[in-house]
Scaffold this motif. Structure first.
Motif, short mmCIF file in Angstrom:
data_model
loop_
_atom_site.label_atom_id
_atom_site.label_comp_id
_atom_site.label_asym_id
_atom_site.label_seq_id
_atom_site.Cartn_x
_atom_site.Cartn_y
_atom_site.Cartn_z
N LEU A 124 -1.75 -10.78 -5.82
CA LEU A 124 -2.60 -10.17 -6.85
C LEU A 124 -2.24 -8.70 -6.90
N ALA A 125 -1.25 -8.37 -7.74
CA ALA A 125 -0.62 -7.05 -7.70
C ALA A 125 -1.48 -6.00 -8.39
N ALA A 126 -1.77 -4.92 -7.66
CA ALA A 126 -2.52 -3.80 -8.22
C ALA A 126 -1.59 -2.58 -8.37
N TRP A 127 -1.59 -1.95 -9.47
CA TRP A 127 -2.13 -2.30 -10.77
C TRP A 127 -1.36 -3.46 -11.35
N GLU A 128 -0.05 -3.50 -10.97
CA GLU A 128 0.90 -4.49 -11.47
C GLU A 128 2.09 -4.51 -10.53
N SER A 129 3.05 -5.39 -10.77
CA SER A 129 4.21 -5.53 -9.88
C SER A 129 4.97 -4.23 -9.73
N GLU A 130 5.01 -3.42 -10.78
CA GLU A 130 5.74 -2.15 -10.69
C GLU A 130 5.13 -1.21 -9.65
N GLY A 131 3.82 -1.36 -9.38
CA GLY A 131 3.21 -0.59 -8.31
C GLY A 131 3.78 -0.95 -6.95
N TRP A 132 4.15 -2.20 -6.78
CA TRP A 132 4.82 -2.62 -5.54
C TRP A 132 6.22 -2.06 -5.47
N LEU A 133 6.94 -2.06 -6.59
CA LEU A 133 8.31 -1.54 -6.59
C LEU A 133 8.36 -0.07 -6.22
N LEU A 134 7.32 0.68 -6.57
CA LEU A 134 7.28 2.10 -6.23
C LEU A 134 7.25 2.36 -4.72
N LEU A 135 6.96 1.33 -3.94
CA LEU A 135 6.99 1.47 -2.48
C LEU A 135 8.41 1.59 -1.95
N PHE A 136 9.40 1.34 -2.82
CA PHE A 136 10.80 1.37 -2.41
C PHE A 136 11.60 2.25 -3.37
N PRO A 137 11.29 3.56 -3.40
CA PRO A 137 11.89 4.44 -4.41
C PRO A 137 13.40 4.57 -4.29
N GLU A 138 13.93 4.41 -3.08
CA GLU A 138 15.38 4.54 -2.91
C GLU A 138 16.16 3.41 -3.57
N ALA A 139 15.46 2.34 -3.97
CA ALA A 139 16.16 1.22 -4.62
C ALA A 139 16.54 1.54 -6.06
N PHE A 140 15.78 2.42 -6.72
CA PHE A 140 15.98 2.63 -8.15
C PHE A 140 17.36 3.20 -8.49
#
Length: 216
Positions: A124-140
């Motif tokens: 249940l992603a808060a706010w959305e899945s992109e919020g989870w992706l922000l936990l791994f900024p070096e991936a971008f």
């Protein structure tokens, strides 16, 4: 009865249900990062039915979970495989607050009651899945070399960040981030072993990982 966990002598499936293919692809990368043993023991298979559970309660929630779980069991029969687990994703479109707690408790409880013969996990992603992706900024930058996550978004509780997708669109630089870029970011986070060590926090992410790591 279907076994509750992967077995070395039999390859089963883990069924993913989400809002769309992008979300399921992100989930697949997270599963492979946190549970590489599952990747070796099980094939990840998606069902196409969109997940719309967060606004449901009572008999409506029971019926919706029954329908989704039935699709997961049908997919296992179609694949002639043991159903080792069922993972369900939905964007909360809200913060990790008391409403999140209430919705997650209701969903987790209903799946636990109806899916006793296999493991389940709620994403249940808060706010959305992109919020989870922000936990791994070096991936971008591994996806687009010019992308850099702005300092104001680093090392934050991303479960308290409204509309992370729009923040990424505005803040990363060119080309503009699209929802379909999310899976590539997750795959790069997996490839470069970033996922086990998030920067910042997000309780909805930690709760999902907790579900996943509790499988035996």
């Amino acid at each position: 009865m279907t076994p509750k966990g992967p077995q070395a002598d039999k390859r089963g499936i883990i069924v993913l249900a989400g809002e769309d293919q992008n979300d399921c692809d992100i989930l697949a990368a997270l599963i492979r990062a946190h549970r590489p043993d599952l990747g070796a023991a099980a094939k990840l298979v998606r069902i196409n039915d969109p997940v719309r559970l967060r606004r449901k309660s009572g008999p409506d929630l029971t019926a919706a979970v029954r329908a989704l779980a039935g699709k997961a069991r049908a997919k296992a029969r179609q694949q002639r495989s043991d159903l080792l687990g069922f993972i369900v994703h939905e964007d909360l479109d809200g913060y990790t607050d008391t409403q999140y707690d209430r919705i997650r408790k209701a969903l987790s409880g209903e799946f636990a009651r109806q899916c006793t013969e296999f493991r389940t996990a709620v994403a249940l992603a808060a706010w959305e899945s992109e919020g989870w992706l922000l936990l791994f900024p070096e991936a971008f930058p591994h996806v687009r070399p010019r992308w850099r996550v702005p300092e104001r978004l680093l090392d934050k509780d991303t479960g308290r960040l409204k509309d992370a997708k729009e923040e990424l669109k505005r803040g990363l630089g060119m080309p503009v981030f699209r929802e379909c870029d999310g899976p590539a970011v997750a795959r790069e986070a997996l490839k470069h072993r970033l996922i086990p060590s998030p920067r910042g926090s997000n309780r909805s992410y930690a709760d999902f990982v907790g579900d996943l790591t509790s499988w035996n």
